[in-house]
Design a protein around this motif. Sequence first.
Motif, mmCIF file in Angstrom:
data_model
loop_
_atom_site.group_PDB
_atom_site.id
_atom_site.type_symbol
_atom_site.label_atom_id
_atom_site.label_comp_id
_atom_site.label_asym_id
_atom_site.label_seq_id
_atom_site.Cartn_x
_atom_site.Cartn_y
_atom_site.Cartn_z
ATOM 1 N N GLY A 71 -92.540 -37.929 33.617
ATOM 2 C CA GLY A 71 -91.494 -37.649 34.590
ATOM 3 C C GLY A 71 -91.064 -38.913 35.315
ATOM 4 N N GLN A 72 -92.039 -39.722 35.678
ATOM 5 C CA GLN A 72 -91.726 -40.957 36.383
ATOM 6 C C GLN A 72 -90.913 -41.896 35.496
ATOM 7 O OE1 GLN A 72 -95.126 -43.428 37.776
ATOM 8 N NE2 GLN A 72 -94.046 -43.239 39.726
ATOM 9 N N ALA A 73 -91.287 -41.970 34.216
ATOM 10 C CA ALA A 73 -90.538 -42.808 33.277
ATOM 11 C C ALA A 73 -89.094 -42.313 33.189
ATOM 12 C CB ALA A 73 -91.204 -42.778 31.904
ATOM 13 N N LEU A 74 -88.928 -41.003 33.106
ATOM 14 C CA LEU A 74 -87.572 -40.436 33.019
ATOM 15 C C LEU A 74 -86.769 -40.741 34.275
ATOM 16 C CD1 LEU A 74 -88.342 -37.006 31.366
ATOM 17 C CD2 LEU A 74 -86.644 -38.644 30.538
ATOM 18 N N ARG A 75 -87.406 -40.636 35.436
ATOM 19 C CA ARG A 75 -86.686 -40.842 36.692
ATOM 20 C C ARG A 75 -86.284 -42.286 36.897
ATOM 21 N NH1 ARG A 75 -90.570 -37.179 38.467
ATOM 22 N NH2 ARG A 75 -91.963 -38.818 39.197
ATOM 23 N N LEU A 76 -87.140 -43.222 36.520
ATOM 24 C CA LEU A 76 -86.917 -44.610 36.944
ATOM 25 C C LEU A 76 -86.424 -45.561 35.859
ATOM 26 C CD1 LEU A 76 -90.119 -45.185 39.139
ATOM 27 C CD2 LEU A 76 -87.828 -44.615 39.941
ATOM 28 N N ALA A 77 -86.737 -45.268 34.602
ATOM 29 C CA ALA A 77 -86.591 -46.317 33.584
ATOM 30 C C ALA A 77 -85.152 -46.636 33.230
ATOM 31 C CB ALA A 77 -87.354 -45.920 32.327
ATOM 32 N N ASN A 78 -84.858 -47.932 33.129
ATOM 33 C CA ASN A 78 -83.659 -48.384 32.433
ATOM 34 C C ASN A 78 -84.012 -48.792 31.010
ATOM 35 O OD1 ASN A 78 -83.116 -49.703 35.511
ATOM 36 N ND2 ASN A 78 -81.596 -48.317 34.625
ATOM 37 N N GLU A 79 -85.213 -49.324 30.870
ATOM 38 C CA GLU A 79 -85.677 -49.610 29.513
ATOM 39 C C GLU A 79 -87.156 -49.309 29.412
ATOM 40 O OE1 GLU A 79 -84.790 -53.708 28.518
ATOM 41 O OE2 GLU A 79 -86.488 -54.440 29.646
ATOM 42 N N ILE A 80 -87.581 -49.101 28.183
ATOM 43 C CA ILE A 80 -88.957 -48.673 27.929
ATOM 44 C C ILE A 80 -89.626 -49.677 27.000
ATOM 45 C CG2 ILE A 80 -90.376 -46.918 26.756
ATOM 46 C CD1 ILE A 80 -89.304 -45.638 29.132
ATOM 47 N N ILE A 81 -90.863 -50.032 27.363
ATOM 48 C CA ILE A 81 -91.712 -50.790 26.434
ATOM 49 C C ILE A 81 -92.891 -49.896 26.109
ATOM 50 C CG2 ILE A 81 -93.277 -52.751 26.191
ATOM 51 C CD1 ILE A 81 -91.424 -54.385 27.943
ATOM 52 N N LEU A 82 -93.059 -49.607 24.812
ATOM 53 C CA LEU A 82 -94.190 -48.788 24.409
ATOM 54 C C LEU A 82 -95.268 -49.699 23.823
ATOM 55 C CD1 LEU A 82 -95.506 -46.000 23.710
ATOM 56 C CD2 LEU A 82 -94.392 -46.198 21.511
ATOM 57 N N VAL A 83 -96.453 -49.644 24.416
ATOM 58 C CA VAL A 83 -97.568 -50.475 23.955
ATOM 59 C C VAL A 83 -98.621 -49.584 23.322
ATOM 60 C CG1 VAL A 83 -99.355 -52.117 24.653
ATOM 61 C CG2 VAL A 83 -97.172 -52.082 25.852
ATOM 62 N N ALA A 84 -99.124 -50.009 22.185
ATOM 63 C CA ALA A 84 -100.278 -49.321 21.589
ATOM 64 C C ALA A 84 -101.076 -50.334 20.793
ATOM 65 C CB ALA A 84 -99.823 -48.163 20.687
ATOM 66 N N ARG A 85 -102.374 -50.193 20.825
ATOM 67 C CA ARG A 85 -103.291 -51.086 20.078
ATOM 68 C C ARG A 85 -102.973 -52.567 20.313
ATOM 69 N NH1 ARG A 85 -101.410 -47.202 16.934
ATOM 70 N NH2 ARG A 85 -100.103 -48.648 15.753
ATOM 71 N N GLY A 86 -102.669 -52.906 21.543
ATOM 72 C CA GLY A 86 -102.465 -54.321 21.879
ATOM 73 C C GLY A 86 -101.154 -54.902 21.390
ATOM 74 N N GLN A 87 -100.242 -54.074 20.976
ATOM 75 C CA GLN A 87 -98.954 -54.574 20.484
ATOM 76 C C GLN A 87 -97.806 -53.810 21.150
ATOM 77 O OE1 GLN A 87 -98.420 -56.910 18.098
ATOM 78 N NE2 GLN A 87 -100.558 -57.251 17.482
ATOM 79 N N ILE A 88 -96.663 -54.492 21.270
ATOM 80 C CA ILE A 88 -95.460 -53.773 21.694
ATOM 81 C C ILE A 88 -94.906 -53.054 20.465
ATOM 82 C CG2 ILE A 88 -93.106 -54.016 22.509
ATOM 83 C CD1 ILE A 88 -93.960 -56.227 24.310
ATOM 84 N N GLN A 89 -94.880 -51.730 20.548
ATOM 85 C CA GLN A 89 -94.415 -50.949 19.394
ATOM 86 C C GLN A 89 -92.907 -50.692 19.475
ATOM 87 O OE1 GLN A 89 -96.597 -50.408 17.075
ATOM 88 N NE2 GLN A 89 -98.558 -50.625 18.138
ATOM 89 N N GLU A 90 -92.434 -50.442 20.701
ATOM 90 C CA GLU A 90 -90.997 -50.215 20.867
ATOM 91 C C GLU A 90 -90.547 -50.884 22.147
ATOM 92 O OE1 GLU A 90 -89.226 -46.397 20.185
ATOM 93 O OE2 GLU A 90 -91.096 -45.567 19.403
ATOM 94 N N HIS A 91 -89.354 -51.416 22.137
ATOM 95 C CA HIS A 91 -88.773 -51.974 23.341
ATOM 96 C C HIS A 91 -87.285 -51.655 23.283
ATOM 97 C CE1 HIS A 91 -87.557 -55.744 25.885
ATOM 98 N NE2 HIS A 91 -87.377 -54.596 26.523
#
Lengths: 234, 236
Positions: free
Chosen positions: B191-211
Motif C-alpha cells: 500500500g505504501q509503495a502504491l501511495r508514494l512511488a514514482n518509480e520502483i526498484i525491485l531487489v532480490a538475491r543481491g541484485q536489482i531485478q527491475e527498475h
Amino acid sequence: MSELWEGITRAIWLVVTLDADLVEITLRSLRVTLSALVVASLIALPLAAVLAVRRFWLRRATIAVLNALMGLPPVVVGLLVYVVLSRDGPLGVLGLLFTPTAMIIAQVIIIVPLIASIAHQSLRELWSDYHDLLISLHTSQFQRICTLLWDGRRALLTAALAGFGRAIGEVGAIMVVGGNIDHHTRVLTTAIALETGKGEFALALGLGFVLIGLAVAVNLCIHWLGQTERTGRW
Amino acid sequence: MSLLPMVATGASVRRQGKVLIGPVDLRLDGQGVTIVIGPNGAGKTSLLKMLHGIVRLRTGSVSWNCPVEEARERQAFVFQQPVMMRRSVVDNVAYPLRLIGVPRRAARAEALEWVKRIGLEAAADRSANVLSGGERQKLALARALIRKPEVLFLDEPCASLDGRATREIEALLQDAVAAGTRLVMSTHNLGQALRLANEIILVARGQIQEHRSAGDFFAGPETPEGRAFLRGDIVE
Ligand SMILES: Nc1ncnc2c1ncn2[C@@H]1O[C@H](COP(=O)(O)OP(=O)(O)O)[C@@H](O)[C@H]1O
Ligand SMILES: [Mg+2]
C-alpha cells in the motif's frame, strides 16, 4: 572489649565535633585525590574516546598496556615514582619527593588505567549505537569524540568516581612517595595506618568512619548514575 | 548545482566473502520518490547504505553531481532502527545543525519548530530514549530533514508502526517531496509503495531485478518476485 568501645565512642565524638586534626587530614586527602582525579580524567577520558572511535595500529597495544597497568600493585607504582623523584632520580631536581604533588602523581598513575578502561568499555558500546548515524552525518573524528564524551557523560562520571574510590582508599603508594609527614603529606589512609600502629584507635577509627562515609557516598552516586544512564534529563 | 544525477556503475558491497548487493548499475535522477522493494535479506538495506556512501565498496563506484565530500552533507539517511542519542528530544533534532556550526540557541529554536511539527512538543525536553517506536521514527525523520537534504534515504521507516504513525510519517514525507527532496525508501508495504512511488526498484538475491516507473511496474511486473509482491505473497 571496653577499650574498643571507648575507642569507638571517642571516634564518633571526634567526627561529630569536627576535631581539628581529623578535619585537616580529611581536607588534605580530598585535595590530593580530587587533584589527581581531575588530572587523571583529563588524560583518561579523551584517551578512552579516541580508543573507541579510531582504528589506529597501536590501538590494541594501548588497550593491552592499560589493562596490564591496572593490575600493577599500587605500592610498586609508589616505588617507581619514588625512584624517579628521588634526589638522584631523573626528576630529582624538582624536589617533589615527600610533597602532596608526588602523591598526586602516584595516584594519577594508579587511576588513569582504571578510569580509561571503564570509560572505554562504555564509550565503545555507545559508539556501536551511534556509529551509523555519525558516519551518515559525515562527522569529523573530533566531532565524534566530543559527541561520545558528552553523550557518555554519566558513564564517564561513573568511571571517574570509581577512580576516586580507588585513589582515596589507597595507602601503599602515597605512603612511599608522601612519607606521611604531619601537617604536610598525612592523609586519611596513611594516618589510619600510623595511628593504628601507635594503638591510637580513636583517631584511626574516626578517620576510618570518614573514609567509609566517602566510599558509601561514591557508590551511591555510581548506583544512581547507572539507573539514569539512558533516560536521565541532564 | 543539483546533487543529482547520481550514477552507480558496477557498484557492489561484500562482507565476509558474501556479496550483499551488486554489482549495481543505477541512475537516480529527477524528482519524487523511488521505492525499493524486495523480500527480507534481498539487499535493500545494503543498497541504500551503498548509495548513501556509508559502506565500503568492493567494486565499482557511486558518484554524485558534486565532489564526494560535499555529497554526503547534502543527503540524509533514516535507519530502520532509529538511533536515539542520549540527549533530549530537541537536542537530538538539533544535532545535525550543531555539527555544521549553527549556534546552540539558533539550532535549538529551529529544532523546536520541527519538534512541534512532528507533534512531540510536550516531550521536547525529555530524554529521547523514553519515546515510543513511532515517535522515535518521527524524531529520526525530523533530524534527517532539518538540514534540508536534497536526497533522503529511508530504510523501512514504517516497519512495525501502526496505521496512525505510518500516516503521520507519510505526510511528513510528502511535505519533504513537495519541498523538493528526492526520496529513496525501502518498504515491505504494498500500500505504501502504491501511495508514494514514482518509480520502483525491485531487489532480490543481491541484485536489482527491475527498475521502472511505478505505473509500468504496477501495470505488469516483469519478474516472478515482482508479481509475487503485487499479489501480496510471502516471497522467500
Ligand atoms: N555485516 C554483514 N555481514 C554479513 N552478512 C550481512 C551483513 N549485513 C547483511 N548481511 C546479509 O546480507 C543480506 C542482505 O542484507 P540486507 O541488505 O540487510 O537485506 P534487506 O534489507 O533487504 O533485508 C542478508 O542475507 C544479510 O543476512
Ligand atoms: Mg533491511
